[in-house]
Design an enzyme around this catalytic site. Structure first.
Site, PDB file in Angstrom:
ATOM      1  N   SER A  17       0.832  -1.211   0.000  1.00 46.20           N
ATOM      2  CA  SER A  17       0.000   0.000   0.000  1.00 46.20           C
ATOM      3  C   SER A  17       0.867   1.261   0.000  1.00 46.20           C
ATOM      4  O   SER A  17       0.615   2.211  -0.754  1.00 46.20           O
ATOM      5  CB  SER A  17      -0.891   0.016   1.251  1.00 46.20           C
ATOM      6  OG  SER A  17      -1.839  -1.014   1.191  1.00 46.20           O
ATOM      7  N   ARG A  21       1.657   4.275  -3.025  1.00 45.87           N
ATOM      8  CA  ARG A  21       1.456   5.694  -2.696  1.00 45.87           C
ATOM      9  C   ARG A  21       2.746   6.497  -2.837  1.00 45.87           C
ATOM     10  O   ARG A  21       2.719   7.681  -3.193  1.00 45.87           O
ATOM     11  CB  ARG A  21       0.878   5.819  -1.282  1.00 45.87           C
ATOM     12  CG  ARG A  21      -0.593   5.375  -1.218  1.00 45.87           C
ATOM     13  CD  ARG A  21      -1.013   5.031   0.188  1.00 45.87           C
ATOM     14  NE  ARG A  21      -2.441   4.784   0.354  1.00 45.87           N
ATOM     15  CZ  ARG A  21      -3.068   3.634   0.112  1.00 45.87           C
ATOM     16  NH1 ARG A  21      -2.381   2.591  -0.339  1.00 45.87           N
ATOM     17  NH2 ARG A  21      -4.362   3.505   0.304  1.00 45.87           N
ATOM     18  N   ARG A 117     -13.088  -6.711 -11.486  1.00 44.49           N
ATOM     19  CA  ARG A 117     -13.273  -6.006 -10.214  1.00 44.49           C
ATOM     20  C   ARG A 117     -14.132  -4.750 -10.365  1.00 44.49           C
ATOM     21  O   ARG A 117     -14.022  -4.033 -11.362  1.00 44.49           O
ATOM     22  CB  ARG A 117     -11.896  -5.686  -9.606  1.00 44.49           C
ATOM     23  CG  ARG A 117     -11.140  -6.998  -9.386  1.00 44.49           C
ATOM     24  CD  ARG A 117      -9.887  -6.828  -8.637  1.00 44.49           C
ATOM     25  NE  ARG A 117     -10.134  -6.444  -7.258  1.00 44.49           N
ATOM     26  CZ  ARG A 117      -9.182  -6.166  -6.385  1.00 44.49           C
ATOM     27  NH1 ARG A 117      -7.916  -6.225  -6.766  1.00 44.49           N
ATOM     28  NH2 ARG A 117      -9.471  -5.834  -5.160  1.00 44.49           N
ATOM     29  N   SER A 163     -13.376   1.331   2.693  1.00 45.76           N
ATOM     30  CA  SER A 163     -12.372   1.040   1.669  1.00 45.76           C
ATOM     31  C   SER A 163     -11.366   2.175   1.590  1.00 45.76           C
ATOM     32  O   SER A 163     -11.705   3.310   1.257  1.00 45.76           O
ATOM     33  CB  SER A 163     -13.044   0.858   0.304  1.00 45.76           C
ATOM     34  OG  SER A 163     -12.087   1.005  -0.727  1.00 45.76           O
ATOM     35  N   ASP A 315      -7.014  -8.236   4.015  1.00 48.40           N
ATOM     36  CA  ASP A 315      -6.254  -9.113   3.110  1.00 48.40           C
ATOM     37  C   ASP A 315      -5.763 -10.385   3.805  1.00 48.40           C
ATOM     38  O   ASP A 315      -5.132 -11.225   3.171  1.00 48.40           O
ATOM     39  CB  ASP A 315      -5.054  -8.350   2.538  1.00 48.40           C
ATOM     40  CG  ASP A 315      -5.505  -7.222   1.606  1.00 48.40           C
ATOM     41  OD1 ASP A 315      -6.616  -7.330   1.028  1.00 48.40           O
ATOM     42  OD2 ASP A 315      -4.761  -6.242   1.462  1.00 48.40           O
ATOM     43  N   LYS A 342     -12.184  -9.085  -4.187  1.00 45.87           N
ATOM     44  CA  LYS A 342     -10.726  -8.898  -4.170  1.00 45.87           C
ATOM     45  C   LYS A 342     -10.140  -9.479  -5.464  1.00 45.87           C
ATOM     46  O   LYS A 342     -10.851  -9.641  -6.437  1.00 45.87           O
ATOM     47  CB  LYS A 342     -10.143  -9.559  -2.913  1.00 45.87           C
ATOM     48  CG  LYS A 342     -10.557  -8.848  -1.636  1.00 45.87           C
ATOM     49  CD  LYS A 342     -10.019  -7.440  -1.570  1.00 45.87           C
ATOM     50  CE  LYS A 342     -10.536  -6.667  -0.383  1.00 45.87           C
ATOM     51  NZ  LYS A 342     -10.130  -5.256  -0.439  1.00 45.87           N
ATOM     52  N   ARG A 346     -12.612 -14.189  -2.862  1.00 46.42           N
ATOM     53  CA  ARG A 346     -11.783 -14.893  -1.871  1.00 46.42           C
ATOM     54  C   ARG A 346     -12.592 -15.758  -0.932  1.00 46.42           C
ATOM     55  O   ARG A 346     -12.061 -16.745  -0.403  1.00 46.42           O
ATOM     56  CB  ARG A 346     -10.961 -13.892  -1.049  1.00 46.42           C
ATOM     57  CG  ARG A 346      -9.760 -13.443  -1.767  1.00 46.42           C
ATOM     58  CD  ARG A 346      -8.764 -12.700  -0.892  1.00 46.42           C
ATOM     59  NE  ARG A 346      -7.659 -12.300  -1.745  1.00 46.42           N
ATOM     60  CZ  ARG A 346      -6.904 -11.240  -1.581  1.00 46.42           C
ATOM     61  NH1 ARG A 346      -7.136 -10.429  -0.557  1.00 46.42           N
ATOM     62  NH2 ARG A 346      -5.915 -10.973  -2.403  1.00 46.42           N
ATOM     63  N   ARG A 390      -2.711 -14.137  -2.761  1.00 45.37           N
ATOM     64  CA  ARG A 390      -2.870 -14.510  -1.341  1.00 45.37           C
ATOM     65  C   ARG A 390      -3.513 -15.896  -1.191  1.00 45.37           C
ATOM     66  O   ARG A 390      -3.292 -16.572  -0.188  1.00 45.37           O
ATOM     67  CB  ARG A 390      -3.655 -13.440  -0.593  1.00 45.37           C
ATOM     68  CG  ARG A 390      -2.952 -12.075  -0.656  1.00 45.37           C
ATOM     69  CD  ARG A 390      -3.352 -11.121   0.435  1.00 45.37           C
ATOM     70  NE  ARG A 390      -2.978  -9.758   0.072  1.00 45.37           N
ATOM     71  CZ  ARG A 390      -1.752  -9.239   0.187  1.00 45.37           C
ATOM     72  NH1 ARG A 390      -0.761  -9.955   0.675  1.00 45.37           N
ATOM     73  NH2 ARG A 390      -1.510  -7.990  -0.182  1.00 45.37           N
TER      74      ARG A 390
HETATM   75  C1  S3P Z   1      -5.619  -1.235  -0.021  1.00 48.95           C
HETATM   76  C2  S3P Z   1      -6.889  -1.281   0.480  1.00 48.95           C
HETATM   77  C3  S3P Z   1      -7.666  -2.524   0.633  1.00 48.95           C
HETATM   78  C4  S3P Z   1      -6.793  -3.759   0.479  1.00 48.95           C
HETATM   79  C5  S3P Z   1      -5.808  -3.635  -0.647  1.00 48.95           C
HETATM   80  C6  S3P Z   1      -4.905  -2.444  -0.422  1.00 48.95           C
HETATM   81  C7  S3P Z   1      -4.935   0.073  -0.132  1.00 48.95           C
HETATM   82  O1  S3P Z   1      -8.670  -2.554  -0.358  1.00 48.95           O
HETATM   83  O2  S3P Z   1      -7.588  -4.915   0.288  1.00 48.95           O
HETATM   84  O3  S3P Z   1      -5.016  -4.799  -0.765  1.00 48.95           O
HETATM   85  O4  S3P Z   1      -3.697   0.098  -0.296  1.00 48.95           O
HETATM   86  O5  S3P Z   1      -5.614   1.112  -0.043  1.00 48.95           O
HETATM   87  P1  S3P Z   1     -10.105  -1.848  -0.141  1.00 48.95           P
HETATM   88  O6  S3P Z   1      -9.887  -0.400  -0.058  1.00 48.95           O
HETATM   89  O7  S3P Z   1     -10.902  -2.214  -1.362  1.00 48.95           O
HETATM   90  O8  S3P Z   1     -10.657  -2.458   1.105  1.00 48.95           O
END
Ligand code: S3P
Length: 433
Positions: A17, A21, A117, A163, A315, A342, A346, A390
């Site tokens: 994540s 970013r 998705r 989210s 996750d 996901k 999942r 995963r």
């Molecule tokens: C993430 C947010 C999550 C997570 C993903 C990474 C992120 O998803 O499942 O692997 O980096 O913002 P959601 O925002 O859809 O819950």
């Protein structure tokens, strides 16, 4: 994957994540952003390529050390080709936020998993801000051509599900809005975007609101280049941690794991199950709390995992289901509806894997219920991974300690988040056949 007791020390790769970013903030900041500890997984590298297509100079200086020179807010260039995000939901959705608020037009696409998705959850708020969807696949899915708003409207947006991706897309678009963009979430999701906004000098305020949070961002800030140090990914650490818990005699140390409370639901749950995990040398690295985790093989007990914990371990349910299969008693994981959207469905993929391994389980509404007997399950099955890293890693870990080894149909996509999974597990003592 099989093995004797796991032993040794190991540092998981950089957090996925935060790595995505880091590239995106490098793009949006005029000047030089330095990154250390970047996850060099396929998902993140695709975000890097997309940043290049939008006008950034992206350079790898050494393993994990990168430099990005961004054009900065409001100076992005329209990409010539489709932005191919491969398997990466996070990269594509956050970049939709960037494009949606920055007056450029781009086409987003990816692999068969990404094309399934849901993207309307991102496109809906971006439309409110003035972005236009010029083309989309069935049901608002990729491939999607998005025309960003040149002068996006600052909005107040309540996310329909917890989210971080929706929240982040709105905030990234809001960076280029005149005025304050607000995101309200009913349950707090990971806060890496908010932290990074502050780290790069934006004016962002986070206030608790009920069980969730309100984030206010003042648009058009002067972002200042800064260095990003990426801590070890707790979502990748989860695999060796559970492996050490279920393989008898194991004793390992997993180093530098981020313990941000919005990412620590699995740790909380495993401790409740009786896991022998000692949290050592708590410290702060790159603005995040981290610790070394000493993990010893443990007798686990089934627990009830509340739905409110889901955002902090979204996750980690596949690998928690593996731990639950070895625990004594019932583990009920509540409120897993988001697992259906996901990298694969999942909930279905985990249930099918548990069935292949001979583990009694049930899906009851949005809950997954796993019946453990406090002994290794039969194993021996073939697991369909559906392009989901995963799912692949979880059932390979199960195979370390199930009575017969587990087989997965594909391992190629493990490189999206944990390219060195196999050598790292082998160094701890695991064997892949
Ligand atoms: C993430 C947010 C999550 C997570 C993903 C990474 C992120 O998803 O499942 O692997 O980096 O913002 P959601 O925002 O859809 O819950």
């Amino acid at each position: 994957m099989r093995g004797p007791a796991l032993r040794g020390r190991f540092r998981p790769p950089g957090d996925k994540s935060i790595s995505h970013r880091a590239f995106l903030f490098g793009l949006l900041t005029c000047g030089e952003t330095a990154v250390e500890g970047l996850l060099e997984g396929d998902d993140v590298l695709r975000t890097g390529k997309a940043c290049e297509a939008l006008g950034a100079a992206v350079e790898r200086l050494a393993p994990g050390r990168w430099r990005i020179r961004g054009p900065g807010l409001g100076a992005l260039v329209p990409p010539r080709d489709t932005l191919d995000f491969g398997n990466a939901g996070t990269g594509s959705r956050l970049m939709m936020g960037v494009v949606g608020g920055h007056g450029v037009t781009a086409t987003f696409d990816g692999d068969a998993s990404l094309r399934k998705r849901p993207m309307t959850r991102i496109l809906d708020p971006l439309r409110l801000m003035g972005a236009e969807v010029l083309a989309e696949g069935q049901g608002g899915r990729c491939p999607i051509t998005l025309k960003g708003a040149r002068d996006p409207a600052p909005i107040v947006y309540r996310t329909p599900v917890a989210s971080a991706q929706i929240k982040s897309a709105v905030l990234l678009a809001g960076l280029n809005a005149r005025g304050v963009t607000t995101v309200i979430e009913a349950e707090a999701s990971r806060d890496h975007t908010e932290k990074m906004l502050a780290h790069f000098g934006a004016e962002v305020r986070v206030t608790p609101e009920g069980a969730g949070r309100r984030v206010d961002l003042v648009g058009r800030p002067e972002l200042r280049p800064n260095k990003v140090v990426v801590p070890a990914d707790p979502s990748s650490a989860a695999f060796p941690i559970v492996a050490a818990l279920i393989v008898p005699g194991s004793d390992i140390v997993v180093e530098g794991v981020m313990t941000n409370p919005l990412r620590s639901g699995l740790l909380t749950t495993l401790l409740e199950m009786g896991a022998g995990i000692a949290i050592l040398d708590r410290r702060v690295e790159g603005g995040e709390e981290v610790a070394d985790l000493r993990v010893r093989a443990s007798d686990l007990a089934g627990v009830d995992v509340p739905a409110a914990r889901a955002p902090s371990m979204i996750d980690e349910y596949p690998i928690l289901a593996v731990a639950a299969a070895f625990a004594a008693g019932t583990t009920r994981m509540r409120g897993l509806h988001e697992l259906r959207v996901k990298e694969s469905d999942r909930l279905a993929a985990v249930a099918a894997g548990l069935a292949a391994a001979g583990v009694p389980h049930a899906i009851e509404g949005d809950d997954l219920v796993v019946e453990g007997v406090g002994a290794p399950p039969a194993g021996g099955g073939l697991v369909a991974t559906h392009l989901d890293h995963r799912i692949a890693m979880s059932f390979l870990v199960m195979g370390l300690a199930s009575r017969a080894p587990m087989t997965v149909d594909d391992v190629g996509m493990i490189a999206t988040s944990f390219p060195a999974f196999r050598p790292a597990m082998e160094r701890l003592g695991a064997t892949f056949e």
